[in-house]
Design a protein around this motif. Structure first.
Motif, short mmCIF file in Angstrom:
data_model
loop_
_atom_site.label_atom_id
_atom_site.label_comp_id
_atom_site.label_asym_id
_atom_site.label_seq_id
_atom_site.Cartn_x
_atom_site.Cartn_y
_atom_site.Cartn_z
N GLN A 26 -2.36 18.18 9.03
CA GLN A 26 -1.51 19.13 10.06
C GLN A 26 -2.37 20.18 9.94
N VAL A 27 -3.37 20.51 9.07
CA VAL A 27 -4.24 21.76 9.19
C VAL A 27 -5.23 21.45 10.38
N CYS A 28 -5.63 19.95 10.22
CA CYS A 28 -6.81 19.71 11.45
C CYS A 28 -6.13 20.01 12.68
N VAL A 29 -4.80 19.42 12.86
CA VAL A 29 -4.19 19.67 14.10
C VAL A 29 -4.22 21.08 14.40
N LEU A 30 -3.85 22.11 13.45
CA LEU A 30 -3.89 23.44 13.65
C LEU A 30 -5.06 24.04 14.02
N LEU A 31 -6.34 23.57 13.39
CA LEU A 31 -7.45 23.84 13.47
C LEU A 31 -7.91 23.52 15.41
N GLY A 32 -7.28 22.44 15.67
CA GLY A 32 -7.71 22.19 16.90
C GLY A 32 -7.07 23.05 18.00
N VAL A 33 -5.78 23.55 17.67
CA VAL A 33 -5.11 24.52 18.50
C VAL A 33 -5.84 25.75 18.23
N ILE A 34 -6.18 25.93 17.26
CA ILE A 34 -6.80 27.40 17.26
C ILE A 34 -8.20 27.63 18.23
N TYR A 35 -8.99 26.56 17.69
CA TYR A 35 -10.24 26.21 18.56
C TYR A 35 -9.93 26.35 20.12
N GLU A 36 -8.94 25.62 20.43
CA GLU A 36 -8.58 25.61 21.79
C GLU A 36 -8.25 26.94 22.46
N ASP A 37 -7.42 27.58 21.50
CA ASP A 37 -7.18 28.90 22.06
C ASP A 37 -8.50 30.07 22.07
N LEU A 38 -9.61 29.45 21.35
CA LEU A 38 -10.54 30.35 21.37
C LEU A 38 -11.57 29.89 22.42
N GLY A 39 -11.24 28.80 22.92
CA GLY A 39 -12.28 28.25 24.23
C GLY A 39 -13.13 27.50 23.74
N ARG A 40 -13.17 26.97 22.35
CA ARG A 40 -14.51 26.20 22.04
C ARG A 40 -14.12 24.62 22.21
#
Length: 101
Positions: A87-101
């Motif tokens: 679930q944290v991996c998914v959260l990281l994906g969302v955070i990175y997407e928001d950061l534009g990475r």
């Protein structure tokens, strides 16, 4: 055979101490004792407990008991993901997407 039994016994004790530190950390956190919670979560995280790593990330993200630090939070989110907390991996994906990475 004796070595195998000894290995499993040590593994069981090690797993229990890691879980115990996590549970004690949760209890400290709920009481508002962030210093103790941080120390216990850090111990458990360093022993490979993904949930403890996640809890450290949240503490850094919110600045609870530690100086607020997004980079440190991301470091511990990543460690939780690396230790199998999907679930944290998914959260990281969302955070990175928001950061534009």
């Amino acid at each position: 055979m004796r070595n195998i039994i000894l290995f499993w016994l040590i593994s069981f004790v090690f797993a229990n101490s890691t879980l115990n530190a996590l549970e004690q950390g949760k209890s400290s956190y709920e009481r508002g004792d962030f210093k103790s919670a941080f120390e216990l979560f850090e111990k458990s995280c360093n022993e490979g407990n993904a949930k403890a790593c996640f809890n450290l990330a949240v503490m850094y993200d919110k600045g609870e008991g530690v100086k607020k630090s997004k980079p440190k939070a991301m470091q511990y989110f990543q460690k939780a993901c690396d230790n199998g907390e999907m679930q944290v991996c998914v959260l990281l994906g969302v955070i990175y997407e928001d950061l534009g990475r």
